[in-house]
Design a protein around this motif. Sequence first.
Motif, short mmCIF file in Angstrom:
data_model
loop_
_atom_site.label_atom_id
_atom_site.label_comp_id
_atom_site.label_asym_id
_atom_site.label_seq_id
_atom_site.Cartn_x
_atom_site.Cartn_y
_atom_site.Cartn_z
N MET A 1 -30.10 -3.21 76.83
CA MET A 1 -29.15 -3.00 77.83
C MET A 1 -30.17 -3.46 79.11
N ILE A 2 -29.36 -3.82 80.17
CA ILE A 2 -30.04 -4.39 81.30
C ILE A 2 -29.63 -3.57 82.64
N VAL A 3 -30.27 -3.11 83.30
CA VAL A 3 -30.19 -2.28 84.65
C VAL A 3 -30.02 -3.15 85.57
N VAL A 4 -29.08 -3.04 86.50
CA VAL A 4 -28.94 -3.88 87.62
C VAL A 4 -28.94 -2.94 88.98
N THR A 5 -29.91 -3.18 89.79
CA THR A 5 -30.21 -2.49 91.14
C THR A 5 -29.25 -3.21 92.20
N GLY A 6 -28.98 -2.57 93.15
CA GLY A 6 -28.05 -3.21 94.03
C GLY A 6 -26.83 -3.82 93.47
N GLY A 23 -21.57 -10.25 76.97
CA GLY A 23 -21.41 -9.22 75.71
C GLY A 23 -22.70 -8.37 76.27
N VAL A 24 -23.14 -8.30 77.11
CA VAL A 24 -24.41 -7.50 77.21
C VAL A 24 -24.02 -6.13 77.90
N ALA A 25 -24.85 -4.84 77.44
CA ALA A 25 -24.56 -3.78 77.87
C ALA A 25 -25.48 -3.52 79.24
N ALA A 40 -14.91 -1.72 84.49
CA ALA A 40 -15.06 -0.43 83.55
C ALA A 40 -16.08 -0.47 82.43
N GLU A 41 -16.27 -1.69 82.00
CA GLU A 41 -17.21 -1.88 80.89
C GLU A 41 -18.70 -1.65 81.21
N ALA A 42 -18.83 -1.69 82.59
CA ALA A 42 -20.44 -1.41 82.96
C ALA A 42 -20.45 0.18 83.24
N GLU A 43 -21.72 0.65 82.74
CA GLU A 43 -22.17 2.13 82.97
C GLU A 43 -22.57 2.09 84.43
#
Length: 285
Positions: A1-6, A23-25, A40-43
């Motif tokens: 999983m990758i966290v995206v700030t901003g 296809g990355v979480a 919607a696919e993004a958390e």
Amino acid sequence: MIVVTGATGNIGRSLVSRLLEDGVAVRALTRDPARAGLPAEAETVRADLTDAASLEPLLTGADALFLNLAAGGQEAAAAVLAAAAKAGVRRVVLNSSSAVTDTPADESNFIARAHASVERAVRDSGLEWTFVRGSNYATNTLAWAPAIRESGVVREAHPGTQGVPVHEADLADVAAVALLDRTGAHLGQAYVVTGPEPMTMADQVAEIGRAIGRETRVEQISEEAAAEAMAGPHFPKEAALELVRLFGGSVGQPLFPVSDAVERVTGRPARTFAQWAREHAADFS
């Protein structure tokens, strides 16, 4: 999983979409998930990057982090890095600035100082890293939108200032490649990312005019007046004046040379400002 700030910024929004396409979480951090408008696919998670105590849970389970200084400032960036290391994040890709030169000149203006400071923190974090040093963003010209809509006249101190405007999607694509790198080819790299050609402010205003089918032009004003117009609650006039004078130094030649980083990293040419203007025509109409 990758966290995206901003995640709701121009680069972050493009990056979230690009990573999802691969296809990355994605865990997208934002101050207001209800208004984020992300896929919607993004958390999509509420986050205040200035609240150090709440950061580690936001990073738990992540392999990599996209860090944008605009999401919280220098102090927040340092706190996010510390939390990332504790949470077991392996890699960080920092959205930095081409103003950073890795020389003593980095102390000469506030843009370089701020980003160089965060770059040092990233290097000291123990995480794998890549820096995406963007040149002048094409999205900066959105500041002209009210004037173009109202009169078609943009007022600037240095119409002949040359930049190499870069599309936000190109910055996102370079960041995505670095975040997803499985070969190590992009580790420890500082990519200066520009558009494909130098353009003056007057050139950019004219290109926007072509995109919207209206006559547009630049009217020259004083540096003082330009700084006054640029300043705001989070951008003091003194810093704005410093930036205006920096622009003045690029009349006749761009502050940054054209880079081929987009093509080298992604395998395709950088998007042109004309393409950006067509895609954003509605913002100026």
